[in-house]
Design a protein around this motif. Structure first.
Motif, mmCIF file in Angstrom:
data_model
loop_
_atom_site.group_PDB
_atom_site.id
_atom_site.type_symbol
_atom_site.label_atom_id
_atom_site.label_comp_id
_atom_site.label_asym_id
_atom_site.label_seq_id
_atom_site.Cartn_x
_atom_site.Cartn_y
_atom_site.Cartn_z
ATOM 1 N N LEU A 344 0.667 -1.145 -0.020
ATOM 2 C CA LEU A 344 -0.037 -0.036 -0.098
ATOM 3 C C LEU A 344 0.876 1.416 0.023
ATOM 4 O O LEU A 344 0.463 2.314 -0.747
ATOM 5 C CB LEU A 344 -0.996 -0.014 1.096
ATOM 6 C CG LEU A 344 -1.964 -1.167 1.323
ATOM 7 C CD1 LEU A 344 -2.651 -0.969 2.553
ATOM 8 C CD2 LEU A 344 -2.855 -0.815 0.052
ATOM 9 N N TYR A 345 1.834 1.263 0.711
ATOM 10 C CA TYR A 345 2.763 2.479 0.786
ATOM 11 C C TYR A 345 3.638 2.626 -0.409
ATOM 12 O O TYR A 345 3.663 3.855 -0.810
ATOM 13 C CB TYR A 345 3.724 2.283 1.946
ATOM 14 C CG TYR A 345 3.319 2.916 3.505
ATOM 15 C CD1 TYR A 345 3.563 4.347 3.578
ATOM 16 C CD2 TYR A 345 2.211 2.346 4.253
ATOM 17 C CE1 TYR A 345 3.106 4.850 4.840
ATOM 18 C CE2 TYR A 345 1.773 2.887 5.156
ATOM 19 C CZ TYR A 345 2.178 4.148 5.590
ATOM 20 O OH TYR A 345 1.787 4.657 6.803
ATOM 21 N N ARG A 346 3.941 1.612 -0.857
ATOM 22 C CA ARG A 346 4.744 1.754 -2.189
ATOM 23 C C ARG A 346 3.674 2.428 -3.274
ATOM 24 O O ARG A 346 3.988 3.217 -4.051
ATOM 25 C CB ARG A 346 5.263 0.241 -2.733
ATOM 26 C CG ARG A 346 6.307 -0.081 -1.979
ATOM 27 C CD ARG A 346 6.834 -1.736 -2.504
ATOM 28 N NE ARG A 346 7.948 -1.999 -1.926
ATOM 29 C CZ ARG A 346 9.295 -1.826 -2.220
ATOM 30 N NH1 ARG A 346 9.577 -0.803 -2.920
ATOM 31 N NH2 ARG A 346 10.360 -2.319 -1.371
ATOM 32 N N THR A 347 2.495 1.718 -3.283
ATOM 33 C CA THR A 347 1.624 2.451 -4.413
ATOM 34 C C THR A 347 0.989 3.714 -4.113
ATOM 35 O O THR A 347 0.872 4.411 -5.201
ATOM 36 C CB THR A 347 0.239 1.445 -4.235
ATOM 37 O OG1 THR A 347 0.560 0.146 -4.480
ATOM 38 C CG2 THR A 347 -0.799 1.903 -5.640
ATOM 39 N N ARG A 423 3.156 11.885 0.814
ATOM 40 C CA ARG A 423 2.756 11.404 -0.159
ATOM 41 C C ARG A 423 1.603 10.250 -0.051
ATOM 42 O O ARG A 423 0.893 10.085 -0.742
ATOM 43 C CB ARG A 423 3.864 11.232 -1.451
ATOM 44 C CG ARG A 423 3.118 11.077 -2.892
ATOM 45 C CD ARG A 423 4.280 10.789 -3.845
ATOM 46 N NE ARG A 423 3.652 10.960 -5.195
ATOM 47 C CZ ARG A 423 4.338 10.541 -6.151
ATOM 48 N NH1 ARG A 423 5.279 9.692 -6.014
ATOM 49 N NH2 ARG A 423 3.998 10.618 -7.413
ATOM 50 N N ALA A 424 2.435 9.286 0.809
ATOM 51 C CA ALA A 424 1.673 8.094 0.950
ATOM 52 C C ALA A 424 0.269 8.647 1.853
ATOM 53 O O ALA A 424 -0.605 7.941 1.679
ATOM 54 C CB ALA A 424 2.384 7.262 1.930
ATOM 55 N N ARG A 425 0.607 9.287 2.884
ATOM 56 C CA ARG A 425 -0.542 9.781 3.499
ATOM 57 C C ARG A 425 -1.733 10.511 2.502
ATOM 58 O O ARG A 425 -2.959 10.561 2.773
ATOM 59 C CB ARG A 425 -0.236 10.764 4.754
ATOM 60 C CG ARG A 425 0.377 10.021 5.773
ATOM 61 C CD ARG A 425 0.870 10.977 6.999
ATOM 62 N NE ARG A 425 -0.437 11.331 7.845
ATOM 63 C CZ ARG A 425 -0.487 12.014 8.555
ATOM 64 N NH1 ARG A 425 0.567 12.873 9.007
ATOM 65 N NH2 ARG A 425 -1.582 12.221 9.603
ATOM 66 N N TYR A 426 -1.222 11.324 1.644
ATOM 67 C CA TYR A 426 -1.965 11.942 1.070
ATOM 68 C C TYR A 426 -3.072 11.085 -0.028
ATOM 69 O O TYR A 426 -4.042 11.357 -0.325
ATOM 70 C CB TYR A 426 -1.249 13.021 0.039
ATOM 71 C CG TYR A 426 -2.074 13.869 -0.904
ATOM 72 C CD1 TYR A 426 -2.651 14.994 -0.555
ATOM 73 C CD2 TYR A 426 -2.540 13.680 -2.189
ATOM 74 C CE1 TYR A 426 -3.299 16.008 -1.146
ATOM 75 C CE2 TYR A 426 -3.371 14.337 -3.022
ATOM 76 C CZ TYR A 426 -3.639 15.571 -2.488
ATOM 77 O OH TYR A 426 -4.187 16.501 -3.179
ATOM 78 N N ASN A 427 -2.228 10.252 -0.487
ATOM 79 C CA ASN A 427 -3.115 9.207 -1.539
ATOM 80 C C ASN A 427 -3.472 7.974 -0.658
ATOM 81 O O ASN A 427 -4.649 7.214 -1.461
ATOM 82 C CB ASN A 427 -1.900 8.644 -2.676
ATOM 83 C CG ASN A 427 -1.419 9.640 -3.520
ATOM 84 O OD1 ASN A 427 -2.170 10.598 -3.885
ATOM 85 N ND2 ASN A 427 -0.218 9.801 -3.723
ATOM 86 N N LEU A 428 -3.299 7.572 0.324
ATOM 87 C CA LEU A 428 -3.817 6.109 1.062
ATOM 88 C C LEU A 428 -4.865 6.757 2.081
ATOM 89 O O LEU A 428 -4.738 7.671 2.709
ATOM 90 C CB LEU A 428 -2.682 5.602 1.741
ATOM 91 C CG LEU A 428 -3.192 4.311 2.733
ATOM 92 C CD1 LEU A 428 -3.674 3.261 1.650
ATOM 93 C CD2 LEU A 428 -2.028 4.167 3.585
#
Length: 735
Positions: A344-347, A423-428
């Motif tokens: 999930l974090y990579r995506t 970026r991960a928090r923004y998109n996840l």
């Protein structure tokens, strides 16, 4: 080094009243180091360490930290900012966005009134709606104000030009952030009344533009732009995300149906067949609004079958996100969960793609799973999730991405890590689908406060009557029922009534026996499926019984025809025998009277006698043939009578109740009317069946006789004549 420990009171208290994690912290503070686990007796001293910690007020199911640790810390009670401070914060944010360069003067002038109004309304809600054991999630903080203004700041000038539209948007955002978590309709009614009272008391003349009915705002109504020859290659052809008021629920329903058909076409492994009644449509709008916001996480609470997961998948598809759900196995553990979280974090962080992580309470195999979820919701970061070599690989791939988005930011490891996490928090987006049944949900929420504070809550109420009727109609509308449309609609309506009656019975059952029994939306769907299976079984049973009855009648007809032919043959043979006997008697009388002429007629008598003997032999042969045919026909007759005896009065009653019986049954009953010498309709062609019209009305009269079954069983077959057979012959030729 300064170490910050958030939620320091979260560790579980063991049976001796200690928190193991905090005992290690206390040892670090008191002794400035740790004992080595690899080499017993060696003590590692750590210098120049300063600890900062934070925790929520203890009480209400929340732990306190041990006094032995508390004595080493300076305690500060962090109160909320003052009213002026809160107003100044949000006034600066709102004034910076709603300026004359972006919006009309009418819109800009009303925004300063909404800032203190929102704060006053929020304080009134916080004072009235206090947390209780059943409503433990009635916790309100500054995140609510931030989320309200986050939603308001999504609007553009073209969709917000008047004060009416601004007030509609303000009401919508307040309702979505605060009211959607309420568990009872009376709380929502009070919320709307309180909102109107506060707006009327503070807005003054502006209150004239206050909306009378609540409305909804969405960002998925626009279509994708069409490609042109002179378009730039980098131009996006995705549908624009314009936050705007819905024109009507029918329009939104039609749009959502298109999205669902696209979902079934593009997403493999998931076939979605949803009924978009009013509540389902509202919850879809709510979930879509939550996950469309950056760092938007949802806590969907409802009993099984409410549609939480399906609506989340569809909302993710509408937003253009991918969605992910763990595959639970018997050996699934924390290691498997961390592997899934790495994906999930990579995506989300490396590829920059929107991702929705759907997590249900049935997938909580271990309570430690919620620690990872709580960390993601609270800080967006999971300590030591990636190994050092994995982080180096991520950094190398992330450097060109960060240089493109932030060219002036140096590509240090700290900056790259911060960019990756942000970026991960923004998109996840995490969508928690929990059930309120039992004590587990309350206990987990108290142990892991991030589940409540880090999510926007949407509480799924029980289905209203229009929802139950819509679902029943969806499952039974195309299902073939042998009845009129009026009766079919009544059947659909009674399904909803039965579900509601069972729910009320469950409440009474709990009041009398203190045993909890739940009736969920999934129960209604299972009930409808069971009804369809049972109806098919009963309908097939009726068809089989009708076929048996028609087969028995056919056997009777065949036996009657064979007996009639044999009777004709026997009558003819008897006539021939009678004639021959008369001639023989005349000859004998002549012989007695004329003994003198006996010698003369002796030759003639001998000839006559020879002819008579030949004739008797022929008659005997014909009689034997007739008896053989009769013997062959008797088993068919007996089989027909046996089949007839299997028919019961209930079967005849079932046939009478058929509103539109099969055409073959009507033809069989026409033959029965002929056998009973009843009146039938004149012969007229039936264009639909390519045969003659049946006399079903007369058949119903025949079957209405209480002794009908006895009459057909005891029917005197000797009464069947040639005329009856001739009238029934066309029916036997029906294909």
């Amino acid at each position: 080094m300064t170490v910050f420990i958030d939620d320091i009171n979260m560790p579980v208290i063991n049976e001796w009243g200690d928190q193991i994690t905090n005992e290690i912290v206390r040892q670090m503070i008191e002794q400035h180091g740790f004992y080595s686990l690899e080499r017993p007796g060696d003590f590692s001293t750590i210098m120049d360490i300063q600890f900062l910690s934070a925790m929520i007020h203890p009480g209400g199911g929340r732990n306190d930290i041990p006094n032995r640790l508390k004595r080493h810390l300076c305690i500060f009670n962090c109160t909320l900012p003052s009213n002026n401070s809160m107003d100044q914060i949000f006034k600066s944010i709102s004034a910076g966005y709603f300026c004359l360069e972006r919006f009309d003067d009418e819109v800009v002038q009303i925004i300063p009134f909404l800032v203190p109004l929102t704060r006053i309304f929020w304080q009134n809600i916080k004072t009235k709606m206090l947390p209780t054991p059943s409503n433990f999630h009635y916790v309100f903080n500054l995140r609510d104000l931030s989320r309200i203004w986050e939603g308001i700041l999504k609007v553009k000038r073209e969709e917000c030009r008047t004060r009416v539209q601004v007030l509609k948007l303000w009401c919508h955002e307040c309702t979505r952030v605060i009211s959607d978590r309420f568990t009872a309709e009376k709380d929502k009614t009070w919320f709307l009344a309180r909102m109107r009272i506060d707006a009327e008391s503070y807005l003054g003349e502006i209150f004239e533009d206050y909306p009378d009915e609540p409305t909804f705002w969405v960002d998925f109504l626009r279509d994708a732009p069409e490609a042109q020859e002179d378009d730039d290659e980098e131009m996006s052809f995705e549908p624009p995300k314009i936050y705007e008021e819905i024109p009507s629920f029918d329009f939104v329903r039609a749009k959502v149906m298109v999205f669902m058909s696209q979902f079934n076409e593009y997403i493999r492994g998931y076939h979605m067949d949803l009924v978009f009644f009013m509540d389902a449509l509202k919850h879809l709008i709510i979930v879509s609004r939550i996950i469309s916001n950056p760092r938007g996480n949802a806590l969907l609470v409802g009993v099984g079958g409410s549609g939480k997961q399906s609506l989340t998948r569809l909302a993710s598809f509408i937003a253009g996100y991918k969605f992910f759900q763990i595959t639970l196995t018997r050996s699934y553990n924390n290691g498997n969960l961390t592997d899934d979280l790495k994906f999930l974090y990579r995506t989300a962080g490396l590829e920059g793609s929107g991702m929705t992580f759907i997590f249900t309470d049935n997938e909580i195999k271990e309570e430690s799973f919620l620690e990872f979820i709580n960390n993601i919701l609270s800080s967006g970061e999971i300590a030591n999730l990636f190994a050092k070599d994995e982080m180096d690989e991520i950094y190398s791939e992330l450097i060109p991405v960060m240089k493109k988005l932030h060219p002036r930011r140096p590509a240090t490891q700290d900056n790259l890590y911060d960019f990756f996490i942000s970026r991960a928090r923004y998109n996840l987006h995490i969508a928690l689908c929990f059930s309120p049944v039992g004590e587990k949900f309350r206990m987990r929420s108290l142990k892991f406060p991030g589940l409540i504070s880090g999510c926007v809550i949407d509480w799924f109420q029980k289905w209203p009557e229009d929802a139950r009727i819509a679902v029943s109609r969806h499952y039974l509308a195309e299902f073939p029922l042998v009845c009129s449309d009026k009766v079919k609609n009544q059947v659909i309506d009674i399904m909803s009534w039965i579900h509601e009656t069972v729910q009320e019975a469950c409440v009474c059952y709990y009041d009398r026996f203190r045993r909890v029994t739940f009736v969920t939306p999934k129960s209604l769907i299972s009930f409808l499926e069971s009804y369809k299976l049972l109806y098919k079984d009963k309908q097939n049973h009726i068809v089989i019984m009708s076929e048996r009855m028609s087969s028995g009648l056919d056997k009777l007809d065949e036996a009657g025809a064979s007996v009639a032919i044999l009777k004709k043959d026997l009558i003819e043979m008897n006539k021939v025998i009678a004639i021959a006997s008369d001639e023989a008697e005349e000859v004998l009388a002549t012989v007695e009277k004329s003994k003198a002429g006996a010698e003369i007629v002796k030759v003639e008598v001998a000839e006559k006698k020879g002819k008579a003997e030949v004739l008797v032999k022929n008659i005997s042969a014909v009689k034997q043939v007739a008896e053989a045919k009769l013997e062959k026909a008797l088993p068919a007759l007996e089989e027909a009578e046996a089949a007839l005896k299997t028919i019961k009065a209930a079967d005849i009653a079932t046939v009478r109740k058929l509103g539109k019986p099969p055409y073959l049954i009507t033809l069989i009953m026409d033959c029965v009317c002929i056998l009973f010498r009843r009146k039938i309709k004149p012969i007229r062609p039936d264009t639909e069946k390519t045969f003659i019209q049946s006399s079903w009305d007369e058949s119903l009269k025949v079957m209405s006789d209480t002794s009908f079954l006895r009459k057909i069983v005891e029917y005197p077959t000797d009464l069947i004549n040639a005329e009856m057979v001739d009238m029934m012959v066309p029916y036997f030729q029906y294909p």
